[in-house]
Design an enzyme around this catalytic site. Structure first.
Site: not given
Ligand code: IMP
Ligand code: MG
Length: 190
Positions: A110, A113, A169
Site C-alpha cells: 500500500d 514509509d 487504515d
Molecule cells: P514502513 O515499514 O515504515 O515502510 O511502513 C509501511 C507500513 O506502514 C504500511 O504498509 C502501512 O501499513 C503503514 N503506514 C505508513 N504510513 C502510513 C499512512 O500514512 N497511513 C496508513 N498507514 C501507513
Molecule cells: Mg500496512
C-alpha cells in the site's frame, strides 16, 4: 442506517481533512500501472503477492488491469509499535500459500514509509529463489524513509501526512474509503 442520498458522490468522511486522490484519479493511475506492468511482463506469468491488509484494495484493482497471466498470493507482516505508524521490527504473520521458487514475484504494497517493511519482505522473498522480484507500491512517502527501497512501480508520491483510504487504515479503520485522504490530526491526537 437509513437510506442513502440516492446516488452521486459520497460525502467526505468527517475524520478526513482533505482528499489527495479521488476515486477517478486512482482508477486512471491504476490503469496506467497495469498497462506498464503488462508490457514489462509480456510472455511471463506474474505471481502477485499482496501485503495484507493494506494492499488488498490496490491489488484487487491492479490485477484486473493486467493482461498477462496472474496468480494471486498474500503475505502478512506486522511492525511492532503503536497502532499504525511502524516502529522498526517486522514480524511475519502469514506466509505465502504457494512456493515462490522460480516464479516472477510482484510484491504489491500500500505505502512505503520508512521502508523497513519492504526491506524485510524483499530479503525474505529473495531468499526463496524467485525467478525475479519487483516491487509495486501504491503510495510512496519519501520524507520518512530510513532504509533505501527501490520500488519498480509507484502509483503516487505523497507528503508526510497521515493517509487513509483505498486500503490504508488508522487503527483498523477507513480502509473502505474509495479515495485517498489525509486524516484529521485531531483523530490521532495530533
Ligand atoms: P514502513 O515499514 O515504515 O515502510 O511502513 C509501511 C507500513 O506502514 C504500511 O504498509 C502501512 O501499513 C503503514 N503506514 C505508513 N504510513 C502510513 C499512512 O500514512 N497511513 C496508513 N498507514 C501507513
Ligand atoms: Mg500496512
Amino acid at each position: 442506517m437509513s437510506g442513502g442520498s440516492g446516488g452521486g458522490e459520497a460525502a467526505l468522511h468527517p475524520d478526513v481533512q482533505e482528499v489527495l486522490f479521488s476515486e477517478e484519479r486512482i482508477a486512471a493511475r491504476v490503469r496506467e500501472l497495469g498497462a506498464t506492468i503488462s508490457r514489462d511482463y509480456a510472455g511471463a506469468e506474474i505471481h502477485l503477492v499482496g501485503v495484507l491488509k493494506g494492499a488488498v484494495v490496490f491489488a484487487a484493482d491492479l490485477m484486473r488491469r493486467l493482461d498477462v497471466p496472474v496468480r494471486l498470493d498474500f503475505i502478512a507482516v506486522s511492525s511492532y509499535g503503536v497502532s499504525s505508524r511502524s516502529s522498526g521490527a517486522v514480524r511475519l504473520l502469514k506466509d505465502l500459500d504457494e512456493n515462490p521458487a522460480g516464479r516472477h514475484l510482484l510484491l504489491v504494497e500500500d505505502i512505503i514509509d520508512t521502508g523497513l517493511t519492504l526491506q524485510y519482505l524483499v530479503a525474505t522473498l529473495r531468499a526463496r529463489g524467485p525467478a525475479s522480484l519487483r516491487l509495486c507500491a501504491f503510495l510512496d512517502k519519501p520524507a520518512r524513509r530510513k532504509v533505501r527501497v527501490d520500488a519498480d512501480y509507484v502509483g503516487f508520491t505523497v507528503p508526510d501526512r497521515f493517509i487513509v483510504g483505498y486500503g490504508l487504515d488508522y487503527a483498523g479503520r477507513y480502509r473502505h474509503l474509495p479515495y485517498v485522504g489525509v486524516l484529521k490530526p485531531s483523530v490521532y491526537g495530533g
